[in-house]
Enzyme design. Structure first.
Site, PDB file in Angstrom:
ATOM      1  N   LYS A 203       0.851  -1.199   0.000  1.00 35.05           N
ATOM      2  CA  LYS A 203       0.000   0.000   0.000  1.00 35.05           C
ATOM      3  C   LYS A 203       0.887   1.251   0.000  1.00 35.05           C
ATOM      4  CE  LYS A 203      -3.353   2.116   3.039  1.00 35.05           C
ATOM      5  NZ  LYS A 203      -4.109   1.962   4.266  1.00 35.05           N
ATOM      6  N   GLU A 209      10.908  -4.874   3.789  1.00 30.82           N
ATOM      7  CA  GLU A 209      10.987  -6.275   3.352  1.00 30.82           C
ATOM      8  C   GLU A 209      10.550  -6.401   1.889  1.00 30.82           C
ATOM      9  OE1 GLU A 209       9.490  -5.139   6.094  1.00 30.82           O
ATOM     10  OE2 GLU A 209       9.435  -6.653   7.699  1.00 30.82           O
ATOM     11  N   GLY A 264      -4.488  -2.092   5.808  1.00 31.09           N
ATOM     12  CA  GLY A 264      -3.717  -3.223   5.273  1.00 31.09           C
ATOM     13  C   GLY A 264      -4.351  -4.562   5.595  1.00 31.09           C
ATOM     14  N   ARG A 265      -4.781  -4.750   6.846  1.00 35.80           N
ATOM     15  CA  ARG A 265      -5.310  -6.061   7.250  1.00 35.80           C
ATOM     16  C   ARG A 265      -6.751  -6.280   6.796  1.00 35.80           C
ATOM     17  NH1 ARG A 265      -3.730  -2.798  11.256  1.00 35.80           N
ATOM     18  NH2 ARG A 265      -5.219  -1.957  12.754  1.00 35.80           N
ATOM     19  N   GLU A 350      -3.370  -6.900  15.649  1.00 37.86           N
ATOM     20  CA  GLU A 350      -2.925  -5.570  15.207  1.00 37.86           C
ATOM     21  C   GLU A 350      -4.056  -4.557  15.444  1.00 37.86           C
ATOM     22  OE1 GLU A 350       0.330  -4.995  11.927  1.00 37.86           O
ATOM     23  OE2 GLU A 350      -1.561  -4.589  10.949  1.00 37.86           O
ATOM     24  N   HIS A 381      -2.852 -33.492  18.163  1.00 35.50           N
ATOM     25  CA  HIS A 381      -1.645 -34.266  18.497  1.00 35.50           C
ATOM     26  C   HIS A 381      -0.486 -33.348  18.860  1.00 35.50           C
ATOM     27  CE1 HIS A 381      -3.734 -37.865  17.147  1.00 35.50           C
ATOM     28  NE2 HIS A 381      -4.274 -37.054  16.249  1.00 35.50           N
ATOM     29  N   LYS A 512      10.282  -0.717  13.204  1.00 34.23           N
ATOM     30  CA  LYS A 512      10.715  -0.360  11.846  1.00 34.23           C
ATOM     31  C   LYS A 512      11.761   0.745  11.924  1.00 34.23           C
ATOM     32  CE  LYS A 512       6.373  -1.194   9.325  1.00 34.23           C
ATOM     33  NZ  LYS A 512       5.277  -0.545   8.606  1.00 34.23           N
TER      34      LYS A 512
HETATM   35  O1  F6P Z   1       2.720  -4.550   9.865  1.00 31.49           O
HETATM   36  C1  F6P Z   1       2.419  -3.213   9.725  1.00 31.49           C
HETATM   37  C2  F6P Z   1       1.831  -2.897   8.395  1.00 31.49           C
HETATM   38  O2  F6P Z   1       1.697  -1.532   8.351  1.00 31.49           O
HETATM   39  C3  F6P Z   1       0.488  -3.616   8.166  1.00 31.49           C
HETATM   40  O3  F6P Z   1      -0.590  -2.973   8.730  1.00 31.49           O
HETATM   41  C4  F6P Z   1       0.455  -3.721   6.685  1.00 31.49           C
HETATM   42  O4  F6P Z   1      -0.475  -4.674   6.294  1.00 31.49           O
HETATM   43  C5  F6P Z   1       1.883  -4.090   6.393  1.00 31.49           C
HETATM   44  O5  F6P Z   1       2.648  -3.327   7.311  1.00 31.49           O
HETATM   45  C6  F6P Z   1       2.349  -3.891   4.971  1.00 31.49           C
HETATM   46  O6  F6P Z   1       2.276  -2.558   4.556  1.00 31.49           O
HETATM   47  P1  F6P Z   1       2.391  -2.147   3.039  1.00 31.49           P
HETATM   48  O7  F6P Z   1       1.256  -2.754   2.290  1.00 31.49           O
HETATM   49  O8  F6P Z   1       2.337  -0.653   3.031  1.00 31.49           O
HETATM   50  O9  F6P Z   1       3.708  -2.654   2.501  1.00 31.49           O
END
Ligand code: F6P
Length: 546
Positions: A203, A209, A264-265, A350, A381, A512
């Site tokens: 987003k 990452e 995001g979630r 979150e 199990h 972060k």
């Molecule tokens: O983990 C924190 C967060 O901001 C989430 O809410 C989000 O889904 C994720 O990082 C990824 O963010 P982006 O889509 O901006 O890379």
């Protein structure tokens, strides 16, 4: 009505405290014995789903008081506010309008944006699945690699796995999320650059990452390409920042939008769900949205006492706040839902992992709980022993389907075994096994009195452990949509009652920010002593000077 964030001062909260003291002496099995209609009285059907909440430590008065709590917290008005697009995410001054992504209406600006994007997704899916879109060498795409993390990974990954029986025969999807380079490397092993398409899902297009993995994907492709411009045939993006995505080298036409009003979630319904449509079909993606929309209507229009997400939220609050419970276990007895507990961890923790109210005052009640779990029957199990005989009370959500999506010889019988295990676990958690029954069993098996005395305490199972069972007819795309949406709305209803903001996640930001400074320290040749002794020691060990 008490002011939001002060729910613990409400009449209903105080009454629930007293009520808990009486009810905690009861046994769930006795509540069944005293009410032949208990299943009818404590179960509910909503679109695609049945919720059986009869195996809980509740009676009619509990539900009355819990619903009164929801009333006093203003849940009805808060639902209306969310659907009306109020800025309910107050710390970021944003609405939460993920419901617009699955609305059949095309009226509000958000619905129009969603519909335009769905048309763009549909056209793209068609061009990929028909083979019209090709890689640099003219060959069709066979493998889609989604690079994203958090909501830009967990939602589409979980749904793609859940819809395995609906997979396209032409496209395979892969999901890469971790900063660990082995994740991408292992995923790309065996893949051919000619047939591979990367979806860079972010987003913000700033997530470390994702950007690192996207750069590494570029490097993987480069040796195969004669021209740099051919890279564009292997990359599309989903982002709210067209500038950043195009700066990365993605053609502007191949950037699918997402907006501030989608958290995001809560984003799998947007273009973040692109791999779902590519890996199954556009129609299945639309069916998923439709199932979620039906749950939206249920949440919006049902009274609080017959509102599935609201009841689920209230039951969570009941145990977390009145029984001192810390966690909740999610047990899908559907193997294809094996990622559902992981997905719910982000959605629930979150959203509800907050320690101040919306006004910034310290939260005086328990926030959301720890969410964990895995698919049955495997979990029986591994950790079920603790559920049955550990000292913790862990309310469970069992999730099951009446029939299997597998249609091979013997699958019906196998599915019945699966269901038998699922129902047996919730029954065992509730009933337990008394000392008397254990002793009778052992004596029937010919054990001596001394042996019985020694062994019996180990075999006693206290029982009285609460659980819900959520059932669907089969795990179809629309049933899955409803299942995800019921938990999304549960989380919102719970946040409203607790008086917290479910749509921000400031806690994630600190790590972060710190990681940037630590990266410099780890990468530099200089000896580092500017952090705490533990961090300095770990850096020294990393640099092999310890
Ligand atoms: O983990 C924190 C967060 O901001 C989430 O809410 C989000 O889904 C994720 O990082 C990824 O963010 P982006 O889509 O901006 O890379």
């Amino acid at each position: 009505m008490s002011s939001p964030g002060r729910i613990e001062t409400s009449h209903a909260w105080q009454a629930l405290k007293k009520h808990q003291q009486q009810l905690s002496k009861s046994r769930i099995s006795d509540l069944f014995a005293g009410d032949p209609d208990r299943f009818d009285n404590f179960s509910l059907q909503a679109p695609e789903l049945l919720l059986d909440y009869s195996k809980h430590l509740i009676n009619a008065e509990t539900i009355e008081l819990l619903v009164e709590l929801a009333n006093q917290a203003g849940v009805k008005a808060a639902i209306t506010a969310m659907f009306a697009g109020h800025l309910i995410n107050n710390t970021e001054q944003r609405p939460a309008l993920h419901m617009a992504l699955r609305s059949p209406l095309n009226q509000s600006p958000e619905e129009q944006a969603a519909h335009n994007t769905l048309a763009k997704i549909g056209a793209f899916v068609e061009s990929i699945q028909s083979g019209e879109w090709t890689g640099y060498s003219g060959k069709p795409i066979t493998d889609v690699i989604n690079i994203g993390i958090g909501g830009s990974d967990l939602g589409p990954f979980m749904v793609y796995e859940a819809l395995t029986p609906f997979h396209s025969s032409k496209i395979r999807c892969h999901f890469v999320s971790s900063a660990d380079p082995s994740h991408l490397q292992q995923t790309l092993k065996g893949l051919n650059p000619e047939n591979s398409l990367f979806v860079i899902a972010s987003k913000t297009f700033t997530t470390l990452e994702t950007l690192q993995n996207a750069q590494a994907a570029k490097q993987w492709l480069r040796p195969s390409l004669s021209y740099d411009k051919d890279l564009a045939k292997h990359f599309v993006a989903v982002s709210s920042s067209i500038e950043k995505a195009t700066a990365f080298g993605i053609n502007e036409n191949n950037v699918f939008p997402i907006w501030d009003w989608v958290g995001g979630r809560y984003s799998l319904w947007s273009a973040i769900g692109l791999p779902i449509a590519l890996g199954t079909s556009m129609q299945y993606f639309l069916d998923l949205l439709d199932g979620a929309h039906k749950m939206d209507e249920h949440f919006q229009n049902s009274s609080l006492e017959s509102n599935m997400p609201v009841l689920m939220a209230l039951l969570n609050i009941w145990y977390l706040n009145f029984f001192g419970v810390e966690s909740q276990v999610i047990l899908p007895y559907i193997q294809n839902l094996h990622l559902f507990p992981t997905f719910l961890q982000q959605l629930d923790m979150e959203s509800l992992g907050k320690s101040v109210t919306k006004d910034g005052d310290p939260l005086k009640v328990k926030s959301g709980g720890l969410v964990w779990g895995s698919a049955g029957t495997n979990c029986q199990h591994s950790f079920h022993q603790l559920l049955h005989q550990g000292t913790h009370m862990v309310p469970a959500d069992f999730i099951a389907s009446a029939s299997s999506t597998v249609d091979i010889a013997g699958s019906e019988e196998q599915h019945n075994h699966l269901l038998a295990n699922c129902f047996a676990q919730s029954q065992a958690l509730m009933q337990g096994k008394s000392l008397q029954d254990v002793e009778a069993d052992l004596s029937g098996l010919g054990y001596s009195e001394a042996e019985i005395t020694a062994l019996a305490p180990h075999k006693v199972i206290s029982g009285n452990k609460p659980s819900s069972t959520i059932m669907m007819k089969a795990l179809t795309p629309s049933a899955l949509g409803a299942l995800i949406a019921v938990y999304e709305h549960k989380v919102y209803a719970q946040s409203v009652i607790l008086g917290i903001n479910a749509f921000d996640q400031w806690g994630v930001e600190l790590g972060k920010a710190l990681s940037k400074e630590l990266f410099q320290a780890i990468s530099s040749d200089e000896i580092c002593d500017k952090f705490d002794a533990s961090t300095n020691g770990l850096i020294k060990y990393t640099k092999k000077i310890l």
